[in-house]
Design a protein around this motif. Structure first.
Motif, PDB file in Angstrom:
ATOM      1  N   SER A  78     -91.326  46.242 -21.741  1.00 13.56           N
ATOM      2  CA  SER A  78     -90.803  45.826 -20.407  1.00 13.56           C
ATOM      3  C   SER A  78     -89.647  44.823 -20.433  1.00 13.56           C
ATOM      4  CB  SER A  78     -91.672  45.802 -19.358  1.00 13.56           C
ATOM      5  OG  SER A  78     -90.932  45.690 -18.119  1.00 13.56           O
ATOM      6  N   ALA A  79     -88.322  45.247 -19.647  1.00 12.58           N
ATOM      7  CA  ALA A  79     -87.334  44.471 -19.667  1.00 12.58           C
ATOM      8  C   ALA A  79     -87.677  43.279 -18.532  1.00 12.58           C
ATOM      9  CB  ALA A  79     -86.166  45.000 -19.240  1.00 12.58           C
ATOM     10  N   SER A  80     -89.110  43.320 -17.740  1.00 17.19           N
ATOM     11  CA  SER A  80     -89.326  42.551 -16.612  1.00 17.19           C
ATOM     12  C   SER A  80     -89.866  41.110 -17.343  1.00 17.19           C
ATOM     13  CB  SER A  80     -90.292  43.084 -15.770  1.00 17.19           C
ATOM     14  OG  SER A  80     -90.617  42.153 -14.871  1.00 17.19           O
ATOM     15  N   VAL A  81     -89.180  40.232 -16.712  1.00 15.11           N
ATOM     16  CA  VAL A  81     -89.611  38.766 -17.267  1.00 15.11           C
ATOM     17  C   VAL A  81     -90.296  38.101 -15.955  1.00 15.11           C
ATOM     18  CG1 VAL A  81     -88.021  38.430 -18.890  1.00 15.11           C
ATOM     19  CG2 VAL A  81     -87.486  37.864 -16.417  1.00 15.11           C
ATOM     20  N   GLU A  82     -90.586  38.878 -14.801  1.00 20.80           N
ATOM     21  CA  GLU A  82     -91.483  38.542 -13.823  1.00 20.80           C
ATOM     22  C   GLU A  82     -92.864  38.114 -14.217  1.00 20.80           C
ATOM     23  OE1 GLU A  82     -91.014  40.766 -10.130  1.00 20.80           O
ATOM     24  OE2 GLU A  82     -88.932  41.262 -10.738  1.00 20.80           O
ATOM     25  N   LEU A  83     -93.263  36.794 -13.986  1.00 23.17           N
ATOM     26  CA  LEU A  83     -94.658  36.327 -14.437  1.00 23.17           C
ATOM     27  C   LEU A  83     -95.584  37.151 -13.536  1.00 23.17           C
ATOM     28  CD1 LEU A  83     -94.190  32.534 -14.221  1.00 23.17           C
ATOM     29  CD2 LEU A  83     -94.467  34.214 -16.257  1.00 23.17           C
ATOM     30  N   ASP A  84     -95.166  37.686 -12.253  1.00 22.15           N
ATOM     31  CA  ASP A  84     -96.379  38.461 -11.697  1.00 22.15           C
ATOM     32  C   ASP A  84     -96.606  39.925 -12.263  1.00 22.15           C
ATOM     33  OD1 ASP A  84     -96.705  36.624  -9.794  1.00 22.15           O
ATOM     34  OD2 ASP A  84     -95.232  37.436  -8.157  1.00 22.15           O
ATOM     35  N   ILE A  85     -95.680  40.281 -12.782  1.00 24.64           N
ATOM     36  CA  ILE A  85     -95.912  41.748 -13.555  1.00 24.64           C
ATOM     37  C   ILE A  85     -96.499  41.688 -14.965  1.00 24.64           C
ATOM     38  CG2 ILE A  85     -94.557  43.774 -14.713  1.00 24.64           C
ATOM     39  CD1 ILE A  85     -92.526  43.181 -12.309  1.00 24.64           C
ATOM     40  N   ILE A  86     -96.153  40.497 -15.571  1.00 22.59           N
ATOM     41  CA  ILE A  86     -96.846  40.324 -16.826  1.00 22.59           C
ATOM     42  C   ILE A  86     -98.254  39.929 -16.606  1.00 22.59           C
ATOM     43  CG2 ILE A  86     -96.709  38.601 -18.706  1.00 22.59           C
ATOM     44  CD1 ILE A  86     -93.823  38.091 -18.228  1.00 22.59           C
ATOM     45  N   LYS A  87     -98.320  39.169 -15.769  1.00 27.16           N
ATOM     46  CA  LYS A  87     -99.966  38.907 -15.265  1.00 27.16           C
ATOM     47  C   LYS A  87    -100.499  39.972 -14.916  1.00 27.16           C
ATOM     48  CE  LYS A  87    -102.877  35.673 -12.467  1.00 27.16           C
ATOM     49  NZ  LYS A  87    -103.890  36.775 -12.158  1.00 27.16           N
ATOM     50  N   GLU A  88    -100.127  40.818 -14.275  1.00 28.06           N
ATOM     51  CA  GLU A  88    -100.728  42.037 -13.729  1.00 28.06           C
ATOM     52  C   GLU A  88    -101.061  43.195 -14.810  1.00 28.06           C
ATOM     53  OE1 GLU A  88    -100.238  45.452 -10.070  1.00 28.06           O
ATOM     54  OE2 GLU A  88     -98.245  44.791 -11.141  1.00 28.06           O
ATOM     55  N   SER A  89    -100.090  42.922 -16.075  1.00 27.67           N
ATOM     56  CA  SER A  89    -100.302  43.672 -17.012  1.00 27.67           C
ATOM     57  C   SER A  89    -101.559  43.346 -17.839  1.00 27.67           C
ATOM     58  CB  SER A  89     -99.128  43.891 -18.038  1.00 27.67           C
ATOM     59  OG  SER A  89     -97.987  44.324 -17.487  1.00 27.67           O
ATOM     60  N   TYR A  90    -101.446  42.211 -17.897  1.00 29.10           N
ATOM     61  CA  TYR A  90    -102.775  41.480 -18.628  1.00 29.10           C
ATOM     62  C   TYR A  90    -104.025  41.779 -17.905  1.00 29.10           C
ATOM     63  CZ  TYR A  90    -100.079  39.679 -22.580  1.00 29.10           C
ATOM     64  OH  TYR A  90     -99.440  39.491 -23.759  1.00 29.10           O
ATOM     65  N   ASP A  91    -104.042  41.462 -16.468  1.00 28.41           N
ATOM     66  CA  ASP A  91    -105.113  41.899 -15.635  1.00 28.41           C
ATOM     67  C   ASP A  91    -105.795  42.992 -15.776  1.00 28.41           C
ATOM     68  OD1 ASP A  91    -104.989  39.194 -14.590  1.00 28.41           O
ATOM     69  OD2 ASP A  91    -104.016  39.540 -12.755  1.00 28.41           O
ATOM     70  N   PHE A  92    -104.944  43.887 -15.949  1.00 29.19           N
ATOM     71  CA  PHE A  92    -105.329  45.369 -16.078  1.00 29.19           C
ATOM     72  C   PHE A  92    -105.737  45.886 -17.384  1.00 29.19           C
ATOM     73  CE2 PHE A  92    -103.047  46.010 -11.741  1.00 29.19           C
ATOM     74  CZ  PHE A  92    -104.221  46.174 -11.126  1.00 29.19           C
ATOM     75  N   GLY A  93    -105.747  44.953 -18.433  1.00 29.89           N
ATOM     76  CA  GLY A  93    -106.348  45.093 -19.882  1.00 29.89           C
ATOM     77  C   GLY A  93    -104.890  45.699 -20.875  1.00 29.89           C
ATOM     78  N   CYS A  94    -103.818  45.118 -20.754  1.00 27.07           N
ATOM     79  CA  CYS A  94    -103.091  45.451 -21.902  1.00 27.07           C
ATOM     80  C   CYS A  94    -103.294  44.616 -22.979  1.00 27.07           C
ATOM     81  CB  CYS A  94    -101.647  45.357 -21.456  1.00 27.07           C
ATOM     82  SG  CYS A  94    -100.851  43.503 -21.458  1.00 27.07           S
ATOM     83  N   SER A  95    -103.125  45.232 -24.132  1.00 27.48           N
ATOM     84  CA  SER A  95    -103.546  44.494 -25.551  1.00 27.48           C
ATOM     85  C   SER A  95    -102.378  43.323 -25.662  1.00 27.48           C
ATOM     86  CB  SER A  95    -103.713  45.279 -26.563  1.00 27.48           C
ATOM     87  OG  SER A  95    -104.589  46.411 -26.270  1.00 27.48           O
ATOM     88  N   ASP A  96    -101.125  43.701 -25.393  1.00 29.87           N
ATOM     89  CA  ASP A  96    -100.093  42.775 -25.666  1.00 29.87           C
ATOM     90  C   ASP A  96     -98.790  43.209 -24.797  1.00 29.87           C
ATOM     91  OD1 ASP A  96     -98.414  40.787 -26.916  1.00 29.87           O
ATOM     92  OD2 ASP A  96     -99.246  41.122 -28.694  1.00 29.87           O
ATOM     93  N   TYR A  97     -97.830  42.217 -24.551  1.00 26.93           N
ATOM     94  CA  TYR A  97     -96.753  42.420 -23.960  1.00 26.93           C
ATOM     95  C   TYR A  97     -95.385  41.995 -24.489  1.00 26.93           C
ATOM     96  CZ  TYR A  97     -93.796  42.462 -19.237  1.00 26.93           C
ATOM     97  OH  TYR A  97     -93.061  42.851 -18.358  1.00 26.93           O
ATOM     98  N   LEU A  98     -94.617  43.349 -24.606  1.00 28.21           N
ATOM     99  CA  LEU A  98     -93.536  42.827 -25.654  1.00 28.21           C
ATOM    100  C   LEU A  98     -92.273  43.158 -24.754  1.00 28.21           C
ATOM    101  CD1 LEU A  98     -92.355  42.527 -28.535  1.00 28.21           C
ATOM    102  CD2 LEU A  98     -92.417  44.840 -28.943  1.00 28.21           C
ATOM    103  N   LYS A  99     -91.536  41.932 -24.568  1.00 26.72           N
ATOM    104  CA  LYS A  99     -90.308  41.853 -23.543  1.00 26.72           C
ATOM    105  C   LYS A  99     -88.954  42.440 -24.418  1.00 26.72           C
ATOM    106  CE  LYS A  99     -91.019  37.473 -22.598  1.00 26.72           C
ATOM    107  NZ  LYS A  99     -91.177  36.317 -21.832  1.00 26.72           N
ATOM    108  N   LYS A 100     -88.259  43.281 -23.693  1.00 29.19           N
ATOM    109  CA  LYS A 100     -87.322  43.989 -24.199  1.00 29.19           C
ATOM    110  C   LYS A 100     -85.972  42.990 -23.874  1.00 29.19           C
ATOM    111  CE  LYS A 100     -88.161  48.612 -22.574  1.00 29.19           C
ATOM    112  NZ  LYS A 100     -87.738  49.701 -21.801  1.00 29.19           N
ATOM    113  N   PRO A 101     -85.007  42.674 -24.911  1.00 36.89           N
ATOM    114  CA  PRO A 101     -84.890  43.542 -26.147  1.00 36.89           C
ATOM    115  C   PRO A 101     -85.620  42.916 -27.326  1.00 36.89           C
ATOM    116  CG  PRO A 101     -83.009  42.114 -25.978  1.00 36.89           C
ATOM    117  CD  PRO A 101     -84.040  41.832 -24.792  1.00 36.89           C
TER     118      PRO A 101
END
Length: 216
Positions: A78-101
């Motif tokens: 995702s291009a999003s760098v908002e901490l709330d969105i990153i936190k939500e991704s991990y809260d719902f069980g993503c394995s990893d988060y890769l920021k674009k680009p």
């Protein structure tokens, strides 16, 4: 290994798909979240999801995946760098988060890490290995071809070596979301055991199976 890719930027989607296919992966790609959501039960080993996509966003798809597959790798891109969105991704069980680009190599490394597949040839012992690119079992230099369900079963066992795999997990993965009787699963296990000619697949009573290999 079968990967679901959700990325609404068609150029980036095509670039990622091409690169992963060159690595020998089977990639099913989507630009629409609703279509990707419909496909999540079709026997994937890994999910790569963008968040901001048409119709159904990546977070909702992540939540649904976790209802069905608690442990399969899900990588958010995702291009999003908002901490709330990153936190939500991990809260719902993503394995990893890769920021674009990002470099495609980074994504490849994460897929290999979470799926525990470092190359296309997986050795069971010194005389037997499975080649992901050709989908062949090689035993004592003899090639043995596999049916689609036999390939999917081995794929599942290899990505979950030495872990107990339930009947339900086999049904969901190998039958790609369709119903399978217990006898159908046992029949498939018998066929693969016969092909392998060794007791790599061990029965866990009333639960499922475990795939044990010899450390090389």
């Amino acid at each position: 290994m079968k990967i679901l890719l959700l990325e609404d930027n068609q150029k980036l989607n095509d670039t990622i798909s091409k690169r992963l296919k060159l690595k020998g992966y089977n990639v099913l790609s989507f630009t629409d979240g609703a279509l990707a959501l419909e496909a999540i039960s079709e026997g994937f080993s890994c999910f790569v999801l963008d968040i901001n996509v048409p119709n159904v966003d990546g977070i909702k798809i992540l939540k649904k995946i976790r209802e069905i597959y608690p442990k399969l790798p899900v990588i958010i891109i995702s291009a999003s760098v908002e901490l709330d969105i990153i936190k939500e991704s991990y809260d719902f069980g993503c394995s990893d988060y890769l920021k674009k680009p990002f470099f495609i190599d980074e994504l490849e490394i994460k897929i290999e890490r979470y799926c525990q597949i470092q190359n296309t040839k997986i050795e069971f012992d010194k005389n037997c290995y499975f080649d992901f690119k050709s989908s062949l079992i090689i035993i004592n230099d003899e090639e043995k071809r596999l049916t689609k369900k036999e390939k999917l079963l081995l794929n599942l066992f290899i990505t979950k070596k030495n872990q107990v795999i339930s009947y339900e997990a086999i049904e969901n993965y190998v039958w790609e979301g369709n119903f399978a009787t217990l006898e159908s699963i046992r029949s498939l296990i018998r066929r693969v055991r016969k092909i392998l000619d060794k007791e790599y697949i061990q029965t866990v009573v009333d639960t499922g199976y475990i795939f044990k290999t010899i450390e090389i």
